[in-house]
Enzyme design. Structure first.
Site, PDB file in Angstrom:
ATOM      1  N   CYS A 198      43.676  66.572  50.949  1.00 56.16           N
ATOM      2  CA  CYS A 198      42.628  65.569  51.146  1.00 56.16           C
ATOM      3  C   CYS A 198      41.342  66.208  51.657  1.00 56.16           C
ATOM      4  O   CYS A 198      40.244  65.812  51.264  1.00 56.16           O
ATOM      5  CB  CYS A 198      43.118  64.490  52.103  1.00 56.16           C
ATOM      6  SG  CYS A 198      44.557  63.602  51.451  1.00 56.16           S
ATOM      7  N   THR A 199      41.473  67.184  52.516  1.00 57.00           N
ATOM      8  CA  THR A 199      40.310  67.900  53.024  1.00 57.00           C
ATOM      9  C   THR A 199      39.628  68.658  51.889  1.00 57.00           C
ATOM     10  O   THR A 199      38.398  68.610  51.738  1.00 57.00           O
ATOM     11  CB  THR A 199      40.714  68.858  54.161  1.00 57.00           C
ATOM     12  OG1 THR A 199      41.291  68.083  55.222  1.00 57.00           O
ATOM     13  CG2 THR A 199      39.532  69.642  54.680  1.00 57.00           C
TER      14      THR A 199
END
Length: 185
Positions: free
Chosen positions: A79-80
């Site tokens: 997600c980062t």
């Protein structure tokens, strides 16, 4: 729940959040529910945001293209990476009059910390009960699945991405935006 099953569930959730559900269950996009229909009005939404403006609605983006992306969890590696890629390409989205909006089940506070940590300049919306994720067929019980949608300036859903690779996804979305904007759908 005992400590062992808690840890087992936590490891499974982290693995899915990092690598995506589709890596563990082929065809998993169907598990998130029914995806909205292409070339129809996108499901409307109003959700709280970390930007200080209170809430964000799809109607706020009338007249602009929108990339609405769902992701499992703030601060996880996949997600980062996905968020960083969108931020890295933000000028290219702006040139295409396109707004980026992220959605997950995380809280507003978590989103604010995530944006501060990663220097994100686009809103993240808190879908804590999964209602909007469900409307987009992107809910997996306790978190959003890694799906993205392109919505045109009239609010019509023009593209769906369910097999998302966080490393290359932003470029994939830009390519599809170019195709859609050139075709003048």
């Amino acid at each position: 729940m005992n400590k062992r099953s808690f840890l087992t569930n936590l490891i499974a959730i982290c693995a899915i959040a990092m690598f995506g559900w589709s890596n563990f269950a082929p065809g998993a996009h169907a598990m998130g529910g029914k995806l909205p229909t292409l070339n129809q009005s996108a499901p409307t939404f109003t959700l709280p945001t970390n930007t200080g403006s209170g809430t964000v609605s799809l109607a706020d983006y009338a007249g602009k293209w929108v990339v609405l992306y769902f992701y499992p969890k703030d601060f996880t590696s996949g997600c980062t990476l996905e968020a960083r890629r969108f931020q890295q390409d933000i000028a290219q989205y702006q040139q295409r009059q396109t707004e980026i909006v992220g959605v997950s089940a995380d809280s507003i506070d978590s989103h604010a910390k995530f944006c501060d940590s990663e220097g994100l300049k686009f809103p993240l919306l808190a879908d804590t009960n999964g209602a909007v994720s469900k409307a987009y067929g992107s809910w997996l019980g306790i978190f959003s699945m890694r799906h993205s949608f392109i919505i045109d300036p009239k609010g019509v859903l023009r593209a769906t991405f369910t097999d998302v690779n966080p490393t290359a996804h932003s470029k994939e979305v830009l390519t599809e935006l170019d195709r859609l904007q050139t075709a003048k759908v």
